[in-house]
Design an enzyme around this catalytic site. Structure first.
Site, short mmCIF file in Angstrom:
data_model
loop_
_atom_site.label_atom_id
_atom_site.label_comp_id
_atom_site.label_asym_id
_atom_site.label_seq_id
_atom_site.Cartn_x
_atom_site.Cartn_y
_atom_site.Cartn_z
CB SER A 126 105.23 -4.48 36.47
OG SER A 126 105.10 -5.00 37.86
CE LYS A 186 105.31 -1.94 39.34
NZ LYS A 186 106.20 -2.63 39.51
CE1 TYR A 236 101.06 -2.30 41.43
CE2 TYR A 236 101.23 -3.83 43.30
CZ TYR A 236 101.89 -3.17 41.95
OH TYR A 236 102.60 -3.99 41.44
CE1 TYR A 270 110.04 -2.96 38.18
CE2 TYR A 270 110.35 -5.33 36.98
CZ TYR A 270 109.87 -3.92 37.23
OH TYR A 270 108.68 -3.92 37.00
CB VAL A 316 105.53 -11.37 37.26
CG1 VAL A 316 106.81 -10.87 38.23
CG2 VAL A 316 103.97 -10.78 37.99
O1 DON Z 1 103.24 -6.17 42.73
C1 DON Z 1 103.68 -7.39 42.47
O2 DON Z 1 103.75 -8.45 43.09
C2 DON Z 1 102.81 -8.05 41.04
N1 DON Z 1 101.50 -8.14 40.77
C3 DON Z 1 103.61 -7.29 39.48
C4 DON Z 1 104.96 -7.59 40.07
C5 DON Z 1 105.50 -7.13 38.79
O3 DON Z 1 104.89 -7.69 37.49
C6 DON Z 1 106.86 -7.05 38.92
N2 DON Z 1 107.49 -6.57 37.34
N3 DON Z 1 108.03 -7.79 36.37
#
Ligand code: DON
Length: 477
Positions: A64, A67, A195, A247, A265
């Site tokens: 993320s 983003k 994405y 968030y 993540v």
């Molecule tokens: O969208 C997703 O599920 C992941 N590949 C990325 C999400 C993410 O990193 C959320 N952040 N903390």
């Protein structure tokens, strides 16, 4: 010898490392497999100089943290008005993967998945029948843009991408929901594919710090000088990182850390001190929000211990060295004998004066410190004049005062001219605390060397001090 800033960063990491709470992301095997102990911190300052500690050679997927970058690309391509019509800028107070939109059916902001998938969709051709070659072309641009921001060629992790694509039901639900509103101008599958690819780009903390410094610097990478986006876009990206980057913890984050940031993540956190520096932290154990536990704690320490909160209000944090000169044009003090005076005349150019100005915080003190050390071969003694400093925060004060420690090993003298007593009273208190430990006053940044420079009320006194030092040096030889 370890630099002062490295010492500070190591100290912070030593404090945070014992925290083994949280869990590595396990929704795909590639993330579940990483070493949970991995921990790295990088800090890139305004001229591109980068401090890195811990596992800074370890790469991880950006997830993320991508983003804000894809959002910057959409802003660059369509301009803020067109992007605002599609993606809001309100903090959602919800989890990153919440299936939610505002009352205009726009994703609430570009930092939650709905907004990020939408931003990615805007980089694809505005038609439904996009093919693999269209996605490849859009991804090439993404990779090129992220690499330019990091200042290094980045690559995608094909295994992570394959796993993300195979398991992303929730993201698929989000993309199809947006599509059901008629909002997407391209294929939802292509938007998702793009994405997933952007999330699978591998970075190190040095890359994140470089990206952060590029945003801090208004879009220009300080290492390469390459301009990646405009000041307006940097301002916009910083705004949404501030309000939405962490968030549902965004309010707490702004209050306790006060650095626009984005987590992923994969365990990475990118944080920015606008106008000053970029930070990259990595540690893969996550809290319930999907933020790196140690990453959050490290940022809390950086903010508190180094005074990096963005509302640590200052006037001129960069323009700290007002002028630099030697004593060539300043007469030798009258106190000396003729012989001493003629000797001292031969070494006027060996004494450097640095006049500082503005409000001194970590970033300014860091650049002064580095400048003094890099000029070291040109002087035998240094006088730092601080009468034009306004506010000097605690960490900057310690850094200015530790100039002596940095110089003492090489037999140089450091003197400080402090007419208004900005640091003198503090120095006296510290001396008292160190020499008289029983009733010790609180000592800032415990564990650091108590060696303090000689603090004088006037320039004349400081000159006399360094002349005494130079003569003593001459007699010793
Ligand atoms: O969208 C997703 O599920 C992941 N590949 C990325 C999400 C993410 O990193 C959320 N952040 N903390």
């Amino acid at each position: 010898m370890e630099s002062l800033v490295d010492g500070y960063l190591r100290h912070i990491m030593d404090n945070v490392r014992p925290d083994r709470s949280g869990h590595v992301a396990d929704y795909i095997p590639e993330l579940a497999r990483v070493d949970p102990e991995g921990y790295a911190l990088s800090l890139c300052v305004h001229d591109g100089h980068t401090y890195s500690l811990g596992d800074s050679a370890t790469s991880f997927t950006i997830q993320s943290v991508s983003k804000p970058l894809t959002y910057a690309m959409a802003l660059h391509r369509y301009g803020p008005e067109a992007v605002d019509a599609k993606i809001g800028v309100e903090p959602s107070g919800e989890a990153f993967n919440e299936i939610s939109v505002d009352d205009r059916r726009r994703p609430k902001n570009p930092m939650i998945n709905a907004g990020a998938i939408f931003a990615a969709s805007m980089l694809l051709p505005s038609r439904r029948d996009v093919d693999e070659a269209d996605i490849d072309a859009a991804f090439t641009q993404i990779l090129e843009f992220y690499s330019g921001c990091a200042g290094r060629r980045l690559e995608m992790d094909a295994d992570v991408y394959a796993s993300e694509k195979a398991t992303g039901s929730r993201n698929r639900a989000i993309a199809y929901m947006l599509d059901s509103f008629g909002a997407l101008e391209t294929s939802p599958d292509a938007a998702l594919d793009l994405y997933f690819r952007q999330c699978s780009i591998r970075v190190t903390t040095e890359d994140l710090a470089g990206i952060g410094a590029t945003i801090a610097n208004g879009g220009e990478n300080p290492r390469t000088g390459r301009v990646m986006f405009s000041h307006e876009i940097a301002q916009r990206v910083l705004s949404v990182m501030t309000t939405c980057g962490m968030y549902d913890g965004a309010g707490d984050w702004v209050t306790s850390v006060g650095l626009p940031a984005k987590s992923g993540v994969g365990g990475g956190i990118l944080a920015v001190l606008p106008g000053q520096l970029g930070i990259g932290v990595y540690s893969p154990r996550l809290d319930e929000h999907g933020n790196s536990v140690r990453g959050v704690e490290t940022c809390e320490h950086l903010s508190r211990d180094l005074g990096l909160h963005m509302f640590n209000v200052t006037r001129e944090s960069r323009v700290t060295i007002r002028s630099v000169y030697d004593l060539t044009d300043i007469p030798v003090s009258a106190d000396w004998t003729d012989r001493e005076r003629s000797y001292l005349r031969t070494c006027r150019d060996k004494v450097r004066v640095y006049e500082l100005q503005g409000d001194l915080t970590f970033a300014g003190a860091e650049s002064v410190h580095r400048r003094l050390l890099s000029d070291m071969d040109d002087y035998a003694a240094v006088i730092v004049e601080i009468s034009r400093l306004g506010v000097v925060d605690a960490v900057a004060r310690t850094m200015v005062l530790s100039i002596k420690r940095a110089l003492s090993d090489t037999g140089r003298r450091a003197a400080l001219v402090d007419p208004d007593g900005l640091v003198r009273a503090w120095v006296e208190r510290q001396r008292e605390a160190w020499t008289n430990p029983k009733d010790s006053a609180p000592v800032d940044l415990k564990g650091f060397d108590p060696a303090l420079p000689h603090v004088h009320a006037t320039m004349e006194e400081a000159i006399l001090d360094v002349e005494t030092f130079l003569l003593k040096d001459a007699y010793d030889e």
